[in-house]
Write an enzyme that holds these catalytic residues in place. Structure first.
Site, PDB file in Angstrom:
ATOM      1  N   PRO A  76      26.152  84.903  67.141  1.00 20.58           N
ATOM      2  CA  PRO A  76      26.342  86.261  67.624  1.00 20.58           C
ATOM      3  C   PRO A  76      27.297  87.027  66.689  1.00 20.58           C
ATOM      4  CG  PRO A  76      26.981  84.635  69.305  1.00 20.58           C
ATOM      5  CD  PRO A  76      26.604  83.882  68.082  1.00 20.58           C
ATOM      6  N   GLY A  78      30.048  89.732  65.210  1.00 21.06           N
ATOM      7  CA  GLY A  78      31.259  90.406  65.705  1.00 21.06           C
ATOM      8  C   GLY A  78      31.925  89.693  66.857  1.00 21.06           C
ATOM      9  N   LEU A  81      33.038  84.306  65.411  1.00 23.49           N
ATOM     10  CA  LEU A  81      32.462  83.006  65.035  1.00 23.49           C
ATOM     11  C   LEU A  81      32.129  82.943  63.543  1.00 23.49           C
ATOM     12  CD1 LEU A  81      30.091  82.352  68.089  1.00 23.49           C
ATOM     13  CD2 LEU A  81      32.402  81.476  67.732  1.00 23.49           C
ATOM     14  N   ALA A  85      31.012  85.729  57.253  1.00 21.37           N
ATOM     15  CA  ALA A  85      31.316  84.741  56.207  1.00 21.37           C
ATOM     16  C   ALA A  85      30.103  83.854  55.948  1.00 21.37           C
ATOM     17  CB  ALA A  85      32.515  83.889  56.617  1.00 21.37           C
ATOM     18  N   ALA A  86      29.421  83.442  57.021  1.00 23.56           N
ATOM     19  CA  ALA A  86      28.245  82.573  56.857  1.00 23.56           C
ATOM     20  C   ALA A  86      27.152  83.301  56.080  1.00 23.56           C
ATOM     21  CB  ALA A  86      27.735  82.122  58.219  1.00 23.56           C
ATOM     22  N   ASP A 127      37.279  81.318  57.126  1.00 19.38           N
ATOM     23  CA  ASP A 127      35.858  81.435  57.479  1.00 19.38           C
ATOM     24  C   ASP A 127      34.947  81.022  56.332  1.00 19.38           C
ATOM     25  OD1 ASP A 127      37.131  82.630  59.594  1.00 19.38           O
ATOM     26  OD2 ASP A 127      35.635  84.202  59.847  1.00 19.38           O
TER      27      ASP A 127
HETATM   28  O1  PMV Z   1      38.490  86.536  64.759  1.00 19.82           O
HETATM   29  P1  PMV Z   1      38.360  85.666  63.566  1.00 19.82           P
HETATM   30  O2  PMV Z   1      37.425  84.524  63.768  1.00 19.82           O
HETATM   31  O3  PMV Z   1      38.099  86.424  62.299  1.00 19.82           O
HETATM   32  O4  PMV Z   1      39.744  84.925  63.381  1.00 19.82           O
HETATM   33  C1  PMV Z   1      40.926  85.623  63.138  1.00 19.82           C
HETATM   34  C2  PMV Z   1      42.023  84.654  62.978  1.00 19.82           C
HETATM   35  C3  PMV Z   1      43.397  85.265  62.755  1.00 19.82           C
HETATM   36  O5  PMV Z   1      44.298  84.184  62.615  1.00 19.82           O
HETATM   37  C4  PMV Z   1      43.836  86.103  63.931  1.00 19.82           C
HETATM   38  C5  PMV Z   1      43.433  86.127  61.506  1.00 19.82           C
HETATM   39  C6  PMV Z   1      43.267  85.382  60.214  1.00 19.82           C
HETATM   40  O6  PMV Z   1      42.887  86.056  59.247  1.00 19.82           O
HETATM   41  O7  PMV Z   1      43.558  84.175  60.134  1.00 19.82           O
END
Ligand code: PMV
Length: 288
Positions: A76, A78, A81, A85-86, A127
């Site tokens: 999904p 936004g 997850l 990046a994938a 990611d």
């Molecule tokens: O929401 P996501 O999966 O992009 O994760 C963000 C994680 C944080 O630690 C809040 C920010 C980061 O860049 O590490």
């Protein structure tokens, strides 16, 4: 035509604290994005989401001939997850292969991170690294951890929140309450350190308890929401532990569950208004 797929990711521990140099534990999941690339007469990008990341990949890799690119996603978008990046990693891998550029995995992960930063302004390397290499890793050193062999259930709140805004919100709180928020960050970092040997010994009960403590600390940073709590509480009825994954403010939760309880955890999440998705630790980018 070349086809590559790459996985999304979850954070088992440490989001937000990782921004302040603390360790975190992230895992690739078996929800993947598949990208196909072929040379074509005119440019044609087929995707359900916007093409900004893919445009940037093409530009940054210096491809000046038209490409037909098709993206097919199980992740999904936004929802924290790591779907962007994938898509970036799989697309880089395709172009790398099609044009014989000779990039290795480290270079793919690094280029992917640069592209995410260009598009988003900020991005942690987690990611793109996890999507490239797969498995479970301790961030920021990307030390690999043996993959968990239990059930992992994701709960999607269907709400979107900007990672950038949440990181800023936490930075604001830290400015106003420097000392206590620094303690919280250190405590979250400590959870990853304590969890590491438990992840090796697969002590799921204790890992789950630590995830629940991590959730309490994330809540104290103001990144949990009523919807996230609803899904977390629903999952916890039958899970070893459940918490936000990623920036919070919306997006998804992650729960560790016994294989035999997967379906009941999914049902509870759906009864609480979310979407339950069963997953496992995933493999990194691969040719299809
Ligand atoms: O929401 P996501 O999966 O992009 O994760 C963000 C994680 C944080 O630690 C809040 C920010 C980061 O860049 O590490």
């Amino acid at each position: 035509m070349v086809i590559y797929s790459a996985p999304g990711k979850v954070y088992l521990f440490g989001e937000h604290a990782v921004v302040y140099g603390e360790p975190a534990v992230a895992s690739a999941i078996d929800l993947r994005i598949q990208v196909s690339v072929e040379r074509s007469k005119r440019p044609d990008i087929r995707t359900d989401t916007d093409t900004v990341y893919i445009d940037r990949v093409i530009e940054k890799m210096g491809v000046d001939e038209p490409l037909k690119i098709e993206i097919d996603s199980q992740i999904p978008p936004g929802s924290g997850l790591g779907s962007s990046a994938a898509a970036v990693v799989a697309c880089i891998a395709c172009i790398n292969d099609e044009f014989g550029m000779g990039l290795g995995k480290r270079e793919i992960a690094k280029l992917g991170h640069e592209i995410e930063k260009d598009v988003q302004g900020i991005a942690s390397p987690t990611d793109t690294y996890v999507s490239t290499f797969g498995g479970m890793v301790l961030v920021p050193d990307f030390k690999s951890i043996p993959p968990l062999d239990c059930g992992i259930v994701i709960g999607d709140t269907f709400t979107f929140a900007s990672t950038k805004k949440l990181v800023e919100k936490v930075a604001d709180l830290k400015k106003r309450h420097e000392k206590i928020v620094s303690y919280i960050m250190r405590a979250i970092g400590e959870l990853s350190r304590i969890a590491e040997p438990l992840l090796y010994s697969k002590d799921y009960k204790k890992i789950g308890e630590l995830m629940n403590i991590n959730q309490g600390l994330l809540d104290s940073l103001g990144v949990s929401t009523e919807k996230l709590w609803k899904l977390i509480n629903a999952a916890r009825k039958n899970a070893w532990g459940a918490k936000i994954t990623g920036a919070g403010g919306g997006g998804c939760i992650v729960a560790l569950v016994d294989e035999t309880k997967k379906n009941v955890v999914i049902e509870e999440i759906e009864r609480a208004g979310g979407r339950g998705i069963s997953t496992r630790v995933g493999e990194g980018v691969r040719k299809e």
